[in-house]
Scaffold this motif. Structure first.
Motif, PDB file in Angstrom:
ATOM      1  N   MET A 141       3.454  -2.000  -1.143  1.00 62.66           N
ATOM      2  CA  MET A 141       2.893  -0.938  -0.310  1.00 62.66           C
ATOM      3  C   MET A 141       2.407   0.194  -1.200  1.00 62.66           C
ATOM      4  O   MET A 141       2.679   0.222  -2.401  1.00 62.66           O
ATOM      5  N   SER A 142       1.714   1.141  -0.599  1.00 65.04           N
ATOM      6  CA  SER A 142       1.219   2.276  -1.366  1.00 65.04           C
ATOM      7  C   SER A 142       2.349   3.259  -1.652  1.00 65.04           C
ATOM      8  O   SER A 142       3.353   3.317  -0.930  1.00 65.04           O
ATOM      9  N   THR A 168       2.936   5.584   1.266  1.00 67.80           N
ATOM     10  CA  THR A 168       3.743   4.997   2.345  1.00 67.80           C
ATOM     11  C   THR A 168       5.221   5.028   1.980  1.00 67.80           C
ATOM     12  O   THR A 168       6.084   5.357   2.798  1.00 67.80           O
ATOM     13  N   ARG A 193       6.592   8.566   2.320  1.00 70.04           N
ATOM     14  CA  ARG A 193       6.858   8.934   3.719  1.00 70.04           C
ATOM     15  C   ARG A 193       8.078   8.196   4.268  1.00 70.04           C
ATOM     16  O   ARG A 193       8.881   8.773   5.006  1.00 70.04           O
ATOM     17  N   ILE A 206       5.752   6.119   9.875  1.00 77.92           N
ATOM     18  CA  ILE A 206       5.959   4.780   9.317  1.00 77.92           C
ATOM     19  C   ILE A 206       6.909   4.031  10.255  1.00 77.92           C
ATOM     20  O   ILE A 206       7.908   4.607  10.709  1.00 77.92           O
ATOM     21  N   SER A 226       9.525  -0.887   8.556  1.00 79.35           N
ATOM     22  CA  SER A 226       9.032  -0.614   7.197  1.00 79.35           C
ATOM     23  C   SER A 226       9.919   0.402   6.493  1.00 79.35           C
ATOM     24  O   SER A 226      10.218   0.263   5.300  1.00 79.35           O
ATOM     25  N   ARG A 227      10.342   1.420   7.238  1.00 81.35           N
ATOM     26  CA  ARG A 227      11.240   2.408   6.641  1.00 81.35           C
ATOM     27  C   ARG A 227      12.539   1.771   6.171  1.00 81.35           C
ATOM     28  O   ARG A 227      13.021   2.033   5.062  1.00 81.35           O
TER      29      ARG A 227
END
Length: 336
Positions: A13-14, A17, A20, A28, A32-33
């Motif tokens: 991922m970036s 991202t 965050r 997000i 994903s978190r």
């Protein structure tokens, strides 16, 4: 050291991202978190708290400015503040200024630059009524007063009550010739304790005698030297009250040199209830200085100011904390 770029590479991922997600940003997705935070934990990632503070303009930390935290009384303040902060989810950074007003302002500037959430000023650099050093941070004063026009929050020991209680205690032991060895004349605590001493004499209709009042410098030698003057005078006192324990220890030494027994011939009373008061021989009767409680209250007041955003309005908010008489072995009823 693991960075967010390492985590981003591992997660595919970036970096934005990942940043965050580590900040638990709800933009997000929860899945994903959770994944990113799990990878960060597995890689041993430690966040840069300083950088986060600057981004969030908050640190969950306060700065405590004191003269010297290694001093017993300053240490008790720090302990009380720390306890209050811990209960409220804050941490603390201590700066010793060693009675230097320029050092004090440097500490305030540093705490502001570090995005501290507030400051407690517990040093005696500006002991008497004085302007508060320039700061845009929420702050609380401990044992200091301000002549500034803006309202401030102050937590103080009740020095007037302490001086009154000590003198009243000696009077109730039938003493009428009570001398008082005070601290420096321009210290606010000295002024208030002297006022308490005078008020107790007035309440019991005992004439004030200026020759019985001396001004020392808080250290043992001044208590010793001034007590010698009192004991060698034409009409020596039967009791001596000192504005702190260190001078009281000097008074006891002077009494021995003059062939006086404590408390049989002369009663001696201190102020502070330092550790030395319990280990002196004879053990020192004194007034407790509740610095632990003062520090705790100041910490609670500041945390409430920070979390609610409510600052003192209209007038200065002052809380006084009263000490107690700690009866030990250096005082006794006057015979005859």
């Amino acid at each position: 050291m693991v960075s967010i770029y390492d985590i981003a590479k591992a997660a595919g991922m970036s970096a934005a991202t990942v940043s965050r997600a580590l900040a638990d940003n709800d933009k997000i997705s929860r899945s994903s978190r959770d994944r990113i935070q799990r990878i960060a934990e597995e890689m041993g990632y430690r966040p840069n708290l300083l950088a986060r503070n600057f981004r969030q303009k908050s640190s969950s930390m306060i700065g405590l400015i004191t003269d010297d935290v290694s001093d017993e009384l300053s240490g008790m303040i720090a302990k009380g503040v720390e306890q209050a902060l811990r209960e409220s989810g804050f941490s603390m950074l201590v700066w010793n200024v060693h009675h230097d007003s320029e050092n004090e302002q440097s500490a305030i500037d540093y705490f502001a630059d570090m995005q501290m959430d507030g400051v407690i000023l517990a040093d005696s650099t500006l002991d008497a009524l004085a302007e508060v050093p320039t700061t845009k941070l929420p702050f609380v004063l401990i044992n200091r007063y301000s002549s500034a026009e803006e309202p401030v929050s102050i937590v103080c020991t009740d020095d007037f009550a302490g001086g009154l209680d000590a003198t009243d205690y000696l009077i109730k032991l039938n003493h009428r010739k009570i001398a008082y060895i005070n601290g420096p004349e321009d210290w606010y605590s000295s002024i208030r304790r002297l006022n308490g001493y005078t008020e107790a004499l007035n309440q019991h209709h005992i004439p004030f005698r200026s020759e019985y009042v001396k001004h020392g410098d808080w250290f043992e030698d001044s208590g010793y030297r001034l007590a010698l003057e009192l004991f060698r005078s034409e009409d020596p006192p039967t009791a001596v009250f000192a504005a702190n324990d260190m001078m009281a220890i000097g008074i006891i030494d002077a009494a021995r040199e003059c062939g006086l027994r404590v408390p049989e011939d002369v009663s001696v009373m201190g102020y502070d209830d330092r550790t030395i008061a319990r280990y002196a021989r004879p053990r020192l009767t004194t007034i407790s200085l509740p610095m632990l409680e003062v520090g705790f209250i100041a910490g609670k007041v500041l945390c409430e100011m920070i979390t609610t955003g409510h600052m003192p309005e209209g007038k200065t908010a002052k809380q006084l904390v009263r000490g107690n008489v700690i009866e030990r072995e250096t005082t006794a009823p006057l015979k005859g």
